[in-house]
Scaffold this motif. Structure first.
Motif, PDB file in Angstrom:
ATOM      1  N   ASP A  69       0.837  -1.193   0.000  1.00 38.49           N
ATOM      2  CA  ASP A  69       0.000   0.000   0.000  1.00 38.49           C
ATOM      3  C   ASP A  69       0.876   1.249   0.000  1.00 38.49           C
ATOM      4  O   ASP A  69       2.042   1.208   0.425  1.00 38.49           O
ATOM      5  N   ASN A  71       0.720   3.813   1.844  1.00 45.63           N
ATOM      6  CA  ASN A  71       1.104   4.020   3.241  1.00 45.63           C
ATOM      7  C   ASN A  71       1.290   2.638   3.846  1.00 45.63           C
ATOM      8  O   ASN A  71       0.335   1.970   4.239  1.00 45.63           O
ATOM      9  N   LEU A  73       2.264   1.522   6.560  1.00 47.39           N
ATOM     10  CA  LEU A  73       1.869   1.271   7.948  1.00 47.39           C
ATOM     11  C   LEU A  73       0.424   0.799   8.060  1.00 47.39           C
ATOM     12  O   LEU A  73       0.050   0.173   9.058  1.00 47.39           O
ATOM     13  N   THR A  74      -0.406   1.088   7.070  1.00 48.56           N
ATOM     14  CA  THR A  74      -1.798   0.634   7.117  1.00 48.56           C
ATOM     15  C   THR A  74      -1.919  -0.861   6.878  1.00 48.56           C
ATOM     16  O   THR A  74      -2.999  -1.429   7.072  1.00 48.56           O
ATOM     17  N   MET A  75      -0.834  -1.509   6.464  1.00 49.33           N
ATOM     18  CA  MET A  75      -0.859  -2.952   6.240  1.00 49.33           C
ATOM     19  C   MET A  75      -0.749  -3.736   7.541  1.00 49.33           C
ATOM     20  O   MET A  75      -0.958  -4.952   7.550  1.00 49.33           O
ATOM     21  N   SER A  78      -3.129  -2.110  14.261  1.00 51.62           N
ATOM     22  CA  SER A  78      -2.763  -1.044  15.203  1.00 51.62           C
ATOM     23  C   SER A  78      -2.179  -1.574  16.491  1.00 51.62           C
ATOM     24  O   SER A  78      -1.511  -0.834  17.229  1.00 51.62           O
ATOM     25  N   ALA A  83       4.675  -2.067  14.533  1.00 46.53           N
ATOM     26  CA  ALA A  83       3.974  -1.003  13.826  1.00 46.53           C
ATOM     27  C   ALA A  83       3.822   0.226  14.722  1.00 46.53           C
ATOM     28  O   ALA A  83       3.919   1.363  14.246  1.00 46.53           O
ATOM     29  N   ARG A  87       5.265   3.888  13.877  1.00 46.02           N
ATOM     30  CA  ARG A  87       4.427   5.095  13.884  1.00 46.02           C
ATOM     31  C   ARG A  87       5.014   6.163  14.796  1.00 46.02           C
ATOM     32  O   ARG A  87       4.984   7.360  14.471  1.00 46.02           O
ATOM     33  N   HIS A 144      -3.509   9.607  -0.284  1.00 46.50           N
ATOM     34  CA  HIS A 144      -2.706   8.724  -1.130  1.00 46.50           C
ATOM     35  C   HIS A 144      -1.296   9.329  -1.212  1.00 46.50           C
ATOM     36  O   HIS A 144      -1.009  10.150  -2.089  1.00 46.50           O
TER      37      HIS A 144
END
Length: 205
Positions: A69, A71, A73-75, A78, A83, A87, A144
């Motif tokens: 993706d 970004n 980190l969205t993979m 949380s 991760a 972040r 994006h």
């Protein structure tokens, strides 16, 4: 495949990496030891190259069979500890890089228009608010990152690498009254002599 139609998308990101070139002067102009500027800049470029290449290589080896993706980190969830650490590291980077980029934009923008790095508190406040709202709007309505970096880098690279050098040359030449549509100077007398000489050679042959 070694060549992909989407490879050109990285051209904008690559151009964006050269955007820092125009900011180096503002960063090093207040150096305590100017004689060490070249060494320090070379070390900084080396460290930046390593910091980009190692994560990029690691990400490629780890996710080469997956679609990454924009970004990354969205993979991750949380609740993933790594991760969370990533972040927090990104937050630390933003808190340190954003003020520096904001300062560079302010110095270049106000220096070009008002010949001053700090015209007034109102000017600085309006510029900071505009930059913040502009970036925040993209984060909210168009998150994006890769697309934004691609087009921003392409535009910035075009302006800084191609447009500005030509404009500076044209303005400097016009200011010194040396501007011409052709940079080659032709001596009319020498040209006439050369034409006559060629005509004589043609008639003798």
């Amino acid at each position: 495949p070694l060549i992909s139609l989407g490879a050109g998308d990285f051209g904008g990101v690559l151009s964006l990496s050269y955007f820092i070139h125009n900011a180096i002067i503002n960063i090093v102009k207040n150096a305590k030891h100017p004689e060490h500027v070249s060494r320090n800049v070379a070390i900084a470029y080396g460290m930046v190259a390593v910091s980009y290449c190692l994560p990029g290589l690691g990400g490629y080896l780890a996710f080469q069979h997956l679609t990454i993706d924009q970004n990354a980190l969205t993979m991750f969830a949380s609740s993933d500890p790594l991760a969370v650490v990533a972040r927090l590291a990104l937050l630390l980077q933003l808190t340190s890089v954003y003020p520096l980029l904001n300062y560079i934009i302010r110095v270049q923008f106000f220096g070009m228009l008002w010949r001053s790095n700090y015209p007034s508190f109102i000017h600085v406040f309006v510029l900071n608010a505009a930059i913040l709202l502009f970036a925040l709007s993209f984060a909210i309505f168009y998150p994006h990152v890769g697309t934004v970096l691609r087009f921003t880098g392409a535009f910035s690279g075009f302006v800084i690498c191609l447009l500005f050098p030509v404009l500076v040359h044209v303005l400097a030449s016009a200011r010194h009254r040396k501007m011409a549509f052709c940079a080659v100077k032709v001596d009319p007398k020498a040209a006439e002599e050369k034409v006559l000489l060629n005509a004589e050679k043609s008639s003798l042959s």
